[in-house]
Design an enzyme around this catalytic site. Structure first.
Site, PDB file in Angstrom:
ATOM      1  N   SER A 263       0.837  -1.197   0.000  1.00 17.00           N
ATOM      2  CA  SER A 263       0.000   0.000   0.000  1.00 17.00           C
ATOM      3  C   SER A 263       0.870   1.245   0.000  1.00 17.00           C
ATOM      4  O   SER A 263       2.082   1.182   0.198  1.00 17.00           O
ATOM      5  CB  SER A 263      -0.876   0.011   1.253  1.00 17.00           C
ATOM      6  OG  SER A 263      -0.059   0.247   2.386  1.00 17.00           O
ATOM      7  N   LYS A 264       0.211   2.369  -0.212  1.00 20.65           N
ATOM      8  CA  LYS A 264       0.925   3.646  -0.209  1.00 20.65           C
ATOM      9  C   LYS A 264       1.603   3.859   1.145  1.00 20.65           C
ATOM     10  O   LYS A 264       2.700   4.392   1.224  1.00 20.65           O
ATOM     11  CB  LYS A 264      -0.055   4.773  -0.509  1.00 20.65           C
ATOM     12  CG  LYS A 264       0.594   6.132  -0.442  1.00 20.65           C
ATOM     13  CD  LYS A 264      -0.337   7.217  -0.884  1.00 20.65           C
ATOM     14  CE  LYS A 264       0.254   8.593  -0.757  1.00 20.65           C
ATOM     15  NZ  LYS A 264       0.958   8.872   0.482  1.00 20.65           N
TER      16      LYS A 264
END
Ligand code: GLU
Length: 502
Positions: A263-264
């Site tokens: 994920s970011k």
């Protein structure tokens, strides 16, 4: 059969590298089979729509060299390529499904459904809208045709659901996925998915299947998160009387720890990007970090696809010729930021030095430093094999342009001896009198001087580097000397002597 594949992102934000890899596999497969790569924008979900996302997707793919053959920009015979412009098509097809009884109109309100859900929960059960309770709920399978039409006429909110399974049907559905192999699904456990929402917009499932059919998509290569939808999709094809495409579900890209989807937040935590290009000023992409598109492509291609053999570096053409769906791995690929950097460093060594020089020029401007008479291409060539990221240029080359103002204390303590000032003064004179100033001639000259005077070369090289650079870093010291020129070299040596030996 002509190969036609599509990448079908929803414009809800910047394109994640998981999406980039899906696009890449589609592209490689299309090119390998002389087929067509379509970019379709799946923008039916108005709540999650982000205006900037579509141009971002186009720009990111262009930067990476994953150029669609058909899209809202390239055009083609199967457009429009934005789902929001294809609504009529979905309405036409959904009516067909309702008419033959494969789909039905459901009037249950969100409140009613929520109540039934919590009632089930309180009994320790899960509420599933399907064959078991469909006949007891408020929909066109229980209401008469007249009642249904009256309700619709009165504007009663409704959705359209797909009949996943009825008691007369075969319970087991056998699916074939190119990556996962054979999968058996018990249809009686699944819910009647919504195909048209209350606002009249088709859901992803309906629009996706209608478009894949109408765009003559032969192979659906997409992320594993869509595997649970495959049964519904295959049933939809069959309800429409269409042949399904070949499916290949690509495993996820995992966090560096190997647990869970990348994920970011992982990027923020470990200091690496997860988007190809800058999304906003706080979210730089691989490009802004200093990655080359070729290296990102190479790294991503191998993150979930294994061609066998020892080769690690693949150009796009080599990827195209080696790519096959069979070699996609079943398990997720762990994103390893260090390995990604390694690929970048490999590619940086072989790119045209003008790219490095252009980056240097950008940095000079940013730092308000003039390049003077220095040859940027020459300096680019000297530092190129020392770069891991293109953005390392300034860190590796600043001293060519800016004379040191202070000197690394530890290096000085270790390398600067009592006789260093005297030796370096002679070296400065020697350099000043040189007829030719190539790195080679300077080297011969200084080595000759050391030899003639019985001075170990080590007593010259390290202090000379400290004088020219300020520390012990940088490429070959004669190259530095030659690149910055006689005048600069002599003045830097004299300044260092004054500064350090004073
Ligand atoms: N719009 C879907 C997504 O954003 C496409 C899934 C598919 O390729 O079928 O991932």
């Amino acid at each position: 059969m002509a190969v036609r594949v599509r990448f079908a992102p929803s414009p809800t934000g910047p394109l994640h590298i998981g999406g980039v890899r899906t696009a890449l596999y589609n592209y490689l497969f299309a090119k390998k089979h002389k087929g067509t790569f379509v970019l379709r924008i799946e923008d039916t979900d108005q709540n999650r729509y982000v205006k900037e996302a579509e141009p971002y997707i186009h720009n990111a793919l262009a930067w990476l060299g994953i150029v669609p053959d058909e899209s809202s920009r390239e055009n083609g015979a199967f457009g429009p390529y934005r789902q929001s412009e294809r609504k009529k098509l979905y309405v036409k097809h959904i009516n067909e499904l309702v008419n033959v009884g494969n789909a039905y109109v459901a009037f249950d309100t969100p409140e009613e459904l929520a109540r039934m859900r919590s009632e089930a929960e309180s009994k320790g059960e899960t509420f599933i809208y399907n064959w078991k309770n469909r006949n007891a709920l408020k929909n066109s399978t229980t209401l008469s045709e007249k009642e249904t039409q009256e309700l619709i006429g009165k504007g009663a909110p409704h959705v359209i659901r797909f009949k996943m399974y009825s008691e007369k049907d075969e319970r087991n559905l056998r699916l074939h996925d190119q990556v996962r192999g054979t999968i058996d699904v018990d249809l009686s456990l699944l819910d009647d998915k919504i195909l048209v929402k209350q606002d009249g917009m088709p859901t992803y499932h309906l629009a996706n299947i209608v478009d894949d059919h109408c765009m003559e998509i032969s192979h659906v290569i997409r992320g594993e998160e869509w595997l649970p939808s495959m049964a519904l999709h295959v049933l939809l094809y069959s309800a429409f009387g269409w042949n399904p495409p070949v499916f290949a579900h690509v495993p996820l890209i995992l966090k560096p720890t190997g647990k869970g989807k990348l994920s970011k937040r992982d990027g923020d935590k470990f200091g690496f990007p997860v988007f190809p290009l800058e999304w906003d000023e706080n979210t730089p992409g691989f490009k802004e970090y200093g990655y080359l598109p070729e290296s990102l492509i190479n790294y991503l291609a191998l993150l979930g696809w294994s061609p066998g053999g020892e080769q690690e570096l693949f150009s796009m053409d080599e990827l195209i010729s080696s790519f096959s769906l069979e070699a996609i791995t079943k398990s997720g690929g762990r994103f390893d930021p260090e390995r990604c950097k390694w690929f970048n460093q490999q590619y940086l060594q072989h790119i045209d030095s003008s790219i490095v020089a252009a980056e240097l020029e950008k940095e000079l401007k940013k730092n308000s430093v003039s390049s003077g008479a220095l040859d940027l291409i020459r300096i680019a060539k000297l530092i190129q094999n020392r770069l891991t990221l293109l953005t390392d240029v300034w860190k590796e080359a600043d001293f060519f342009f800016v004379a040191p103002e202070d000197y690394d204390e530890k290096a000085v303590r270790k390398q600067w001896k009592d006789d260093t000032a005297k030796i370096l003064s002679s070296v400065a004179e020697l350099i000043d009198s040189a007829d030719e100033t190539t790195a080679h001639t300077l080297g011969v000259l200084i080595k000759g001087y050391a030899n003639d005077n019985g001075i170990g070369l080590g007593k010259i090289m390290a202090p000379l580097r400290i004088a020219l650079v300020g520390s012990l870093r940088g490429p070959d010291v004669f190259e530095i000397c030659s690149a910055i020129g006689i005048e600069n070299s002599v003045s830097r040596i004299n300044t260092a002597i004054k500064h350090i030996s004073a």
